[in-house]
Design an enzyme around this catalytic site. Structure first.
Site, PDB file in Angstrom:
ATOM      1  CG  HIS A   1     -23.639 -28.758  26.505  1.00 20.98           C
ATOM      2  ND1 HIS A   1     -24.653 -27.860  25.925  1.00 20.98           N
ATOM      3  CD2 HIS A   1     -24.098 -30.128  25.885  1.00 20.98           C
ATOM      4  CE1 HIS A   1     -25.313 -28.480  24.981  1.00 20.98           C
ATOM      5  NE2 HIS A   1     -25.080 -29.727  24.956  1.00 20.98           N
TER       6      HIS A   1
ATOM      7  CG  ASP B   1     -24.635 -24.520  25.820  1.00 20.78           C
ATOM      8  OD1 ASP B   1     -23.224 -24.961  25.821  1.00 20.78           O
ATOM      9  OD2 ASP B   1     -25.395 -25.147  25.818  1.00 20.78           O
TER      10      ASP B   1
ATOM     11  N   GLY C   1     -24.917 -28.370  19.890  1.00 15.87           N
ATOM     12  CA  GLY C   1     -23.941 -27.592  19.466  1.00 15.87           C
ATOM     13  C   GLY C   1     -23.946 -27.259  17.835  1.00 15.87           C
TER      14      GLY C   1
END
Length: 268
Positions: free
Chosen positions: A81, A133, A226
């Protein structure tokens, strides 16, 4: 909401509150308070000397929006994302992304800044709350900082409930607060699948795991997306999303890298 943000961000260590993704999403937008999100909350100051593989991701103007982990001299693992352009919903242009390593304070000029050559996004990614993700950035020039090894495929040992993971990032230090300009870290224990499922009906133990404390107060927050969660000197997960920041009985959600080690190896 995801754990990302526009501008300088801090890794989310414990998730309490709205669900927010860690990259490309501004948690201050309308209805963000009721969506998953990411950040480093309740932690302490850290340095890139102790976490040389911690990477800040910025746009071409120097605005930090996510974190990442240097796993080879030219490869950075982050959340899928984080590669999404927040205004258009399309993929970020690699030429507009920068990876910064060796810089504890993002207002300083030390460390290294690398341009991104290309971006790989897991083909199963549809949104941070549905899993997969995961993304890998390939840098134009190698970085000299020490890399962090990734957990092995199928590993279960590092995900046992109670195992303590350490999260790193430049994200928000409180749900309604400002991002941190300096790197921070926080220790959070891995929860049971049942505890995660009770907080998130979409929880998928194949692609995700949760970490946090029942009383809240320690978590990742917006801008931490992240970034790494580390155990036993291995990268075991990527900050993905959560509800609010550090809320009771609302752990943070991370990408379970033991399910993707073989796919990562193919990219590395």
């Amino acid at each position: 909401m995801a754990r990302g943000r526009t501008g300088t961000a801090v890794l989310r260590l414990v998730i309490t509150g709205a669900v927010v993704a860690l990259a490309g999403t501004n948690p201050a937008t309308a209805s963000a308070a009721e969506e998953p999100q990411a950040r480093v909350l309740g932690g302490s100051e850290a340095t890139t000397a102790e976490a040389p593989w911690a990477v800040a991701l910025t746009d071409e103007y120097g605005r930090q929006f996510c974190g990442g982990t240097l796993v080879t001299p030219i490869k950075v693992v982050t959340a899928a994302h984080c590669t999404v352009e927040p205004l258009t919903g399309g993929q970020r242009d690699p030429q507009q992304v920068r990876a910064i390593s060796g810089r504890t304070d993002l207002t300083a000029e030390d460390g290294a800044v690398a341009e991104v050559d290309r971006i790989w996004v897991h083909p199963g990614f549809r949104g941070y709350t549905t899993g997969d993700d995961l993304a890998v950035l390939t840098l134009r020039e190698p970085m000299s900082q020490k890399q962090l090894p990734v957990v092995d495929q199928g590993d279960t040992e590092h995900y046992r409930p109670g195992t303590v993971g350490r999260v790193y990032g430049w994200g928000k230090t409180s749900e309604q607060g400002s991002p941190s300009t300096t790197l921070r870290s926080v220790d959070v224990p891995i929860t049971t699948d049942d505890a995660c499922r009770s907080a998130y009906s979409n929880y998928d133990p194949r692609s995700m795991f949760c970490a946090g404390v029942p009383e809240g107060g320690r978590d990742a927050c917006a801008g931490d997306s992240g970034g790494p969660i580390v155990a036993d000197n291995r990268l075991i997960g990527v900050v993905s999303y959560g509800t609010g920041c550090g809320r009771p009985n609302t752990p943070g959600v991370y990408t379970r890298l033991s399910s993707y080690a073989n796919e990562l190896a193919a990219q590395l």
